[in-house]
Design a protein around this motif. Structure first.
Motif, PDB file in Angstrom:
ATOM      1  N   LEU A 158      -5.952  -5.777 -19.416  1.00 29.00           N
ATOM      2  CA  LEU A 158      -4.608  -6.067 -18.831  1.00 29.00           C
ATOM      3  C   LEU A 158      -4.522  -7.099 -17.774  1.00 29.00           C
ATOM      4  CD1 LEU A 158      -3.020  -2.660 -18.893  1.00 29.00           C
ATOM      5  CD2 LEU A 158      -2.759  -4.213 -20.747  1.00 29.00           C
ATOM      6  N   HIS A 159      -3.685  -8.014 -17.574  1.00 28.61           N
ATOM      7  CA  HIS A 159      -3.856  -8.879 -16.259  1.00 28.61           C
ATOM      8  C   HIS A 159      -2.624  -8.666 -15.438  1.00 28.61           C
ATOM      9  CE1 HIS A 159      -0.765 -11.432 -18.695  1.00 28.61           C
ATOM     10  NE2 HIS A 159      -1.534 -11.732 -19.426  1.00 28.61           N
ATOM     11  N   LEU A 160      -2.397  -9.682 -14.445  1.00 28.89           N
ATOM     12  CA  LEU A 160      -1.375  -9.626 -13.723  1.00 28.89           C
ATOM     13  C   LEU A 160       0.168  -9.753 -14.184  1.00 28.89           C
ATOM     14  CD1 LEU A 160      -0.370  -9.828 -10.672  1.00 28.89           C
ATOM     15  CD2 LEU A 160      -0.960 -12.081 -10.574  1.00 28.89           C
ATOM     16  N   GLY A 161       0.242 -10.553 -15.276  1.00 29.00           N
ATOM     17  CA  GLY A 161       1.387 -10.518 -16.081  1.00 29.00           C
ATOM     18  C   GLY A 161       1.934  -8.887 -16.460  1.00 29.00           C
ATOM     19  N   HIS A 162       0.786  -8.469 -16.991  1.00 29.56           N
ATOM     20  CA  HIS A 162       0.955  -7.013 -17.446  1.00 29.56           C
ATOM     21  C   HIS A 162       1.203  -6.234 -16.577  1.00 29.56           C
ATOM     22  CE1 HIS A 162      -1.726  -8.067 -21.014  1.00 29.56           C
ATOM     23  NE2 HIS A 162      -0.528  -7.857 -21.557  1.00 29.56           N
ATOM     24  N   ILE A 163       0.869  -6.352 -15.436  1.00 32.49           N
ATOM     25  CA  ILE A 163       1.184  -5.497 -14.115  1.00 32.49           C
ATOM     26  C   ILE A 163       2.458  -5.480 -13.866  1.00 32.49           C
ATOM     27  CG2 ILE A 163       1.071  -5.014 -11.634  1.00 32.49           C
ATOM     28  CD1 ILE A 163      -2.163  -5.939 -11.956  1.00 32.49           C
ATOM     29  N   ARG A 164       3.101  -6.547 -13.654  1.00 31.41           N
ATOM     30  CA  ARG A 164       4.688  -6.587 -13.582  1.00 31.41           C
ATOM     31  C   ARG A 164       5.326  -6.007 -14.575  1.00 31.41           C
ATOM     32  NH1 ARG A 164       8.816 -11.785 -12.180  1.00 31.41           N
ATOM     33  NH2 ARG A 164       9.919 -10.568 -10.887  1.00 31.41           N
ATOM     34  N   GLY A 187      -2.700   0.049  -0.749  1.00 32.46           N
ATOM     35  CA  GLY A 187      -3.005  -0.861  -1.575  1.00 32.46           C
ATOM     36  C   GLY A 187      -2.116  -0.959  -2.890  1.00 32.46           C
ATOM     37  N   MET A 188      -1.919   0.154  -3.687  1.00 32.81           N
ATOM     38  CA  MET A 188      -0.970   0.264  -4.804  1.00 32.81           C
ATOM     39  C   MET A 188       0.316   0.065  -4.360  1.00 32.81           C
ATOM     40  SD  MET A 188      -3.287  -0.004  -7.226  1.00 32.81           S
ATOM     41  CE  MET A 188      -1.826   0.092  -8.420  1.00 32.81           C
ATOM     42  N   GLY A 189       0.716   0.664  -3.162  1.00 37.52           N
ATOM     43  CA  GLY A 189       2.132   0.355  -2.751  1.00 37.52           C
ATOM     44  C   GLY A 189       2.578  -0.861  -2.302  1.00 37.52           C
ATOM     45  N   ALA A 190       1.443  -1.698  -1.742  1.00 36.70           N
ATOM     46  CA  ALA A 190       1.754  -3.121  -1.503  1.00 36.70           C
ATOM     47  C   ALA A 190       1.868  -4.037  -2.971  1.00 36.70           C
ATOM     48  CB  ALA A 190       0.491  -3.577  -0.643  1.00 36.70           C
ATOM     49  N   LEU A 191       1.177  -3.902  -3.694  1.00 31.89           N
ATOM     50  CA  LEU A 191       1.067  -4.344  -4.811  1.00 31.89           C
ATOM     51  C   LEU A 191       2.439  -3.968  -5.572  1.00 31.89           C
ATOM     52  CD1 LEU A 191      -0.235  -6.146  -7.220  1.00 31.89           C
ATOM     53  CD2 LEU A 191      -1.217  -3.954  -7.947  1.00 31.89           C
ATOM     54  N   LYS A 192       2.820  -2.871  -5.902  1.00 31.45           N
ATOM     55  CA  LYS A 192       3.959  -2.526  -6.556  1.00 31.45           C
ATOM     56  C   LYS A 192       5.222  -2.992  -5.920  1.00 31.45           C
ATOM     57  CE  LYS A 192       2.043   1.423  -8.724  1.00 31.45           C
ATOM     58  NZ  LYS A 192       2.182   3.111  -8.911  1.00 31.45           N
ATOM     59  N   TYR A 193       5.364  -2.682  -4.795  1.00 32.45           N
ATOM     60  CA  TYR A 193       6.670  -3.239  -3.888  1.00 32.45           C
ATOM     61  C   TYR A 193       6.729  -4.690  -3.908  1.00 32.45           C
ATOM     62  CZ  TYR A 193      10.230  -3.158  -0.300  1.00 32.45           C
ATOM     63  OH  TYR A 193      11.310  -3.649   0.150  1.00 32.45           O
TER      64      TYR A 193
END
Length: 593
Positions: A131-137, A443-449
């Motif tokens: 999975l890549h950054l696009g998948h994360i969104r 870290g995960m909160g920063a990314l998700k938010y």
């Protein structure tokens, strides 16, 4: 359940128009907005729709309606009219009871079940690469939308359609067979999805070498791409897979197994889950019976080469192939079949496809065909189209192996969170294990938010450094506010709601209560628009309001024990609503940081 102030205002405004002007105004024409900060008041009624009944100016109409409402509703302390806007000030007692009787309730912000079933399909990975950054969104959007819709009262099924077959899968398999020397996740120490992705890149490099060699022999680029031995072998392998060749199927199962084990770790780190998995290897033959049904109904037509088409020019689209002349499927064929399969299995009222905006045309066609076929459930289909994610360094590309890997990015976010937190020197008294949990949470909160605060339809530029900022419009700022509130409550040895009735409220207390009271309405808007951004931005505004209240009003050293108790109740309510808002985004909030 008692009426909300908005419901009461609608009822009494309709009544006012009847009493004052002898007319009936539909309740749907009564609209509210928050009062602009430069004017007195908290709720504003837009007067313009009423003037056609009053036959008077907006100012006169507003004053007449305001006077009537103040006489009828005890909680209206004052009003003013600015042009066509009636600004209402509600009494302190209204805001105090809203906090003490509604906001502090455990069920606040949770809607009753509405009896409707809804499927959210997201992730949809290919089993030839990680999975890549696009998948994360995609994953964060799908998960958050599902959680918001659950809170809004839907029975939600989270589905994942895995693209586990096709030529791209065979490319990884063939490259591993040729160049892998028996390498496994266990022998290499690589996550399974990374290992398989490595051989997808290897295939591409070797394929390009073959193309270049053929071009030097005089073939055109197009000819070389078709004639390269590697692509021919991959096509043969796909045919063998479709024919059920035992050795090919065994290799496919083994390598897919590696990938699924890798995906599972990534999903766990992302904090997303699924109720139902569909696999393209099990659905790719579906849809041919739907094509036959469409031919019988005259929805589809055949061309001379026996291929089957549909004419969608009336829908502003064009003619679309739905079955090849040799009887083999195209993507739309299996998507028709899978849509029917999902409905047959769950009979959901609505189905949301979380897929990037490069597939906008595909879904317009898919939904148009299902409607033309007379599928009763087709009106409940929705494509949640989202924009690309860019990094400051530029657009991602997957085939060259320069993709922004999801696992690497998440690890980088946690490491950045660690560095920033240690710079602030706030974790000296934390046990090592607690520190690691905190860095992970931040870290995960920063990314998700950062990915969820932007409207899904918009393309966004993700800056990892900017996202881990404890002062900006970020997840860590909201998380830090929650931890600050929890610190205040710990120092006060606060245990439960005391429901105190202070004599009056400060502007900071009232503004905070008003914002807290908006939480259910924000959930409704987020659910209706399939937009976690609504909740993300609400959580940020709430955190800002709490910090203003915290700096302007003394809490632990309040002049009066009753005032102190009230402010602690208000703080506890703010922490709870911030936590609920962030949890609907899939974000944890720490007790300390």
């Amino acid at each position: 359940m008692a009426k909300s102030i908005q419901e009461l205002l609608i009822e009494k405004t309709v009544e006012a128009v009847h009493v004052l002007y002898g007319s009936e105004i539909p309740a749907s024409q009564i609209s509210f907005q928050e009062t602009r900060k430069e004017f007195e008041g908290q709720i504003t009624i837009v007067v313009f729709p009423v003037t056609r009944f009053s036959k008077k100016s907006p100012e006169v109409t507003g004053n007449e309606i305001g006077t009537y409402l103040q006489e009828q509703i005890a909680d209206i302390a004052a009003f003013n009219v600015i042009k066509g806007f009636l600004n209402l000030s509600l009494s302190d007692s209204y805001w105090i009871s809203l906090l003490n009787e509604t906001i502090v309730n455990e069920q606040f912000g949770v809607y009753e079940k509405n009896g409707k079933k809804l499927m959210v399909e997201y992730s949809s990975p290919n089993t030839n690469k990680p999975l890549h950054l696009g998948h994360i969104r995609n994953n964060l959007l799908g998960y958050s939308v599902a959680e918001i819709l659950k809170a809004y009262g839907y029975d939600v099924i989270k589905a994942n359609l895995v693209n586990d077959r096709g030529i791209h899968i065979c490319k990884s398999m063939l490259a591993w067979q040729k160049y892998g020397n028996g390498e496994t996740p266990a022998s290499s120490g690589l996550k399974g999805d990374h290992l398989v992705g490595k051989y997808y890149v290897v295939f591409d490099k070797e394929y390009k070498k073959e193309i270049d060699a053929l071009k030097q022999e005089g073939q055109t680029e197009e000819e070389a791409k078709k004639n390269a031995p590697l692509i021919k072998e991959a096509q043969t392998m796909l045919q063998q897979w479709e024919a059920g060749d035992e050795a090919v199927i065994d290799l496919w199962k083994t390598m897919n197994g590696w990938v699924y084990a890798g995906f599972e770790k990534t999903y766990k780190q992302l904090g997303v889950d699924f109720d139902k998995f569909y696999y393209e290897s099990e659905t790719y033959l579906l849809g041919k019976d739907i094509i036959q049904e469409g031919l019988e109904k005259g929805v589809f037509f055949k061309k001379e080469d026996n291929s089957v088409w549909i004419d969608l020019t009336d829908e502003g689209l064009d003619e679309k192939l739905v079955l090849r002349g040799d009887g083999t499927s195209v993507y739309i064929t299996q998507d028709l079949g899978t849509a029917q399969l999902k409905y047959d299995e769950f009979q959901m009222d609505e189905s949301i496809y979380v897929v990037g905006n490069e597939q906008d045309y595909h879904f317009k066609v898919l939904f148009a065909i299902l409607k033309k076929l007379g599928k009763s459930w087709a009106d409940g289909l929705y494509h949640l189209s989202y924009g690309m994610v860019d990094l400051p360094s530029g657009k991602m590309k997957s085939r060259e192996g320069t993709v922004v890997d999801a696992d690497d990015l998440m690890a980088e976010m946690v490491e950045t969170a660690k560095e920033r937190t240690e710079e602030l020197g706030k974790t000296a008294d934390f046990a090592e294990e607690d520190k690691q949990v905190l860095y992970q949470t931040i870290g995960m909160g920063a990314l998700k938010y950062f990915l969820l605060k932007v409207d899904p339809k918009k393309r966004l530029l993700f800056d990892p450094n900017e996202s881990v900022d404890f002062q900006g419009h970020t997840g860590p700022f909201v998380q830090y506010t929650h931890a600050r509130i929890k610190s205040v409550l710990r120092k006060a040895d606060y245990s439960s709601i005391q429901a105190v009735q202070p004599a009056s409220l400060s502007v900071y207390e009232r503004d905070l209560i008003q914002a807290l009271g908006n939480f259910p309405a924000v959930i409704e808007v987020a659910a209706r628009e399939f937009s976690p951004a609504q909740l993300a931005n609400y959580a940020y505004e709430l955190a800002k309001l709490y910090n203003k209240f915290y700096h302007e009003e003394s809490i632990l050293k309040a002049e009066d024990e009753g005032v102190k108790a009230f402010r602690l109740d208000l703080s506890a309510a703010a922490a709870k609503v911030i936590a609920k808002s962030m949890n609907l985004l899939g974000i944890d909030v720490p007790e300390r940081m």
